[in-house]
Scaffold this active site. Structure first.
Site, short mmCIF file in Angstrom:
data_model
loop_
_atom_site.label_atom_id
_atom_site.label_comp_id
_atom_site.label_asym_id
_atom_site.label_seq_id
_atom_site.Cartn_x
_atom_site.Cartn_y
_atom_site.Cartn_z
N GLU A 277 57.02 84.51 38.43
CA GLU A 277 56.26 82.82 39.00
C GLU A 277 56.21 82.63 39.78
O GLU A 277 57.22 83.50 40.93
CB GLU A 277 58.35 82.27 38.49
CG GLU A 277 58.15 82.29 36.42
CD GLU A 277 58.00 81.30 36.04
OE1 GLU A 277 56.76 80.27 37.18
OE2 GLU A 277 57.53 81.02 34.60
N CYS B 121 59.36 75.63 44.44
CA CYS B 121 58.07 75.19 44.39
C CYS B 121 57.87 74.86 43.30
O CYS B 121 56.64 74.70 43.63
CB CYS B 121 57.83 77.23 43.03
SG CYS B 121 59.49 76.88 41.78
#
Length: 513
Positions: A266, A300
């Site tokens: 990720e 993110c």
């Protein structure tokens, strides 16, 4: 240190000096290498000194975890789920304290700190249900009196390398599912936020001890990059789940692939919202501002780019500028503030460098940035959220800066907007604001957003645990949390049972003796 955080640390069993993370059992890896002083970005003060691990600490942790796996994998999945249910209940009782510690150690707003702990609770609830739904499939065999099916087994040791921006939630996404699936976990938190990890380990340890869970099922090892590298290279760790920068992810992927292990990545995001001429501009404003300044732009999924239709560009830009004037920046434990500090001075340096780079490339700042100093700013990590008018091809726009810098650009047609949205190396989260059904469906089609997450009339930030979370391209391709992400933590096995008195071969092959 803020005086009101000391009781929180005490209730979470965090010592304010020399927190070794050791309880006499190897739930924690006891550090032998060196100590790291942990400072809060909120006020710049020391919270604790944490012992970081050396290579032999990791070796002992892996040995202990491997032994625990042999026992834990034999527990029925619903029984493992019951343990995770109790963990969720324990987190409920600690939500306020743990949320405050997340806010103080990392710097996100208190509401976001509480929200992060709620994500942990939610994934525990999800995992409890999952413990009775680890389904395989049955298939018809071409051979008579044969039964063919597939089932799923745990991988073994799952290594979890988490990032500072979500210091506990992303660990829980991985750990709750991995544990219910029958794996054991070794968690290396970010070296910038180890205290929240230690607090979680205290919580999980009590639950596990009450249920006679084998020692080593959930391990914590505090360390720096060197420990993460060793974990990535260790062939006994079946899966490495790593959250962080694209640069870090490439290093992890290469090391794990070299031993033919599994990685779940990720990584970075460069997320855009398309603001259509048919958008509800007031609703769009809320999504854009929260996406851009929430967690001080250190998610993110933070909104980095706004791609605005030329007919509403000036109007929406002016709304943004006015909204930014109303932002309150300061101590994140004060719920009147919208924006807290960046994580550390290095993050501030990257923020300033990105602003200068943007100006050099021709960016026009309609809301200027800068470092905030003086009364109310107790550390050097508070910065101004800023807005720049740019072109998508600027190199700085193509780059992810973990800071509250928002880039604006115009478009004429939806095809152009989607092309701009997709024309970055990253592919995590995306959104379109529109009341036009055709635009919405085009954005969600195969010819639309190339991101792992594509939203309509909500922002890029704030994913729920029910859906699989992750992205494409330089975001790494991993999926965590909901949907069928549990399959990442298991190995598939196809089984064929012959209950006849003959041994026919597949494809009609004859082999007579």
């Amino acid at each position: 240190m803020q005086t009101d955080i000391i009781p929180v640390l005490q209730r979470l069993e965090i010592q304010t000096i020399n927190e070794a993370g050791s309880t006499g059992k190897l739930w924690f890896s006891r550090g032998k290498q060196h100590e790291r002083t942990i400072f809060s970005p909120v006020d710049g003060k020391e919270i604790a000194r944490v012992k970081f691990a050396a290579a032999d600490d990791l070796e002992q942790t892996v040995i202990t975890a491997a032994a625990a796996f042999k026992i834990w994998r034999t527990w029925p999945a619903p029984k493992r789920g019951e343990v995770i249910r109790q963990l969720g209940d324990a987190l409920r009782t600690k939500k306020e304290d743990l949320g405050k510690l997340v806010s103080y150690e990392m710097g996100k707003s208190l509401q976001e700190g509480y929200g992060e702990v709620q994500e942990m609770i939610d994934i525990c609830d999800f995992a409890v249900g999952l413990s009775r739904q680890l389904y395989g499939l049955s298939m018809h065999s071409e051979r008579p009196l044969h039964r063919m099916y597939e089932q799923w087994h745990p991988l073994g040791i799952v290594g979890i390398i988490s990032a500072f921006n979500f210091p506990v939630a992303v660990w829980s996404w991985n750990a709750a599912l991995a544990l219910v699936c029958g794996n054991v976990c070794i968690w290396k938190p970010s070296e910038k936020t180890p205290l929240t990890a230690i607090a979680c380990q205290h919580i999980i340890q009590k639950v596990f001890e009450a249920n006679n869970v084998p020692e080593g099922v959930s391990c914590l090892i505090t360390g720096d990059k060197a420990i993460g590298e060793l974990m990535s290279q260790d062939k006994r760790i079946a899966l490495i789940s790593a959250t962080g920068s694209t640069r870090m992810g490439k290093e992890v992927a290469a090391a794990v692939a070299a031993r033919l292990g599994r990685s779940l990545l990720e990584l970075g995001g460069n997320n855009a919202i398309i603001i259509s001429k048919d958008a509800d501009l007031e609703m769009s404003l809320v999504g854009a501002v929260f996406g851009a300044v929430g967690t001080a732009g250190q998610r993110c999924t933070s909104t980095r780019r706004l791609i605005i239709h030329e007919s509403v560009y000036d109007q929406f830009r002016d709304k943004l500028v006015n909204a930014y004037k109303q932002l309150k920046i300061g101590n994140p434990l004060d719920q009147n503030n919208h924006v807290g500090p960046l994580i550390d001075k290095d993050a501030v340096k990257n923020y300033l460098n990105s602003i200068e780079k943007c100006k050099t490339e021709g960016g026009n700042f309609v809301v200027e940035g800068g470092v905030l100093k003086g009364d109310g700013y107790e550390s050097e990590c508070y910065v101004k959220p800023c807005i720049a008018e740019v072109k998508n091809e600027f190199s700085i726009v193509q780059h992810e800066t973990f800071a509250p810098i928002l880039y604006l650009m115009k478009y004429k047609t939806l095809d152009e907007a989607i092309a701009m949205q997709n024309d970055v190396p990253q592919g995590l989260s995306s959104a379109i604001m529109t009341l036009n059904l055709r635009e919405a469906e085009q954005f969600l089609s195969a010819a639309g957003s190339d991101c792992g997450i594509a939203n309509v009339n909500i922002g890029t930030s704030g994913a729920e645990i029910g859906g699989a979370f992750g992205g494409e391209k330089e975001t790494g391709g991993g999926r965590e949390s909901g949907s069928d992400a549990w399959k990442s933590y298991m190995r598939r096995q196809t089984n064929t049972i012959n209950y006849s008195d003959k041994l026919p071969l597949a494809q009609g092959i004859k082999f007579d003796l």
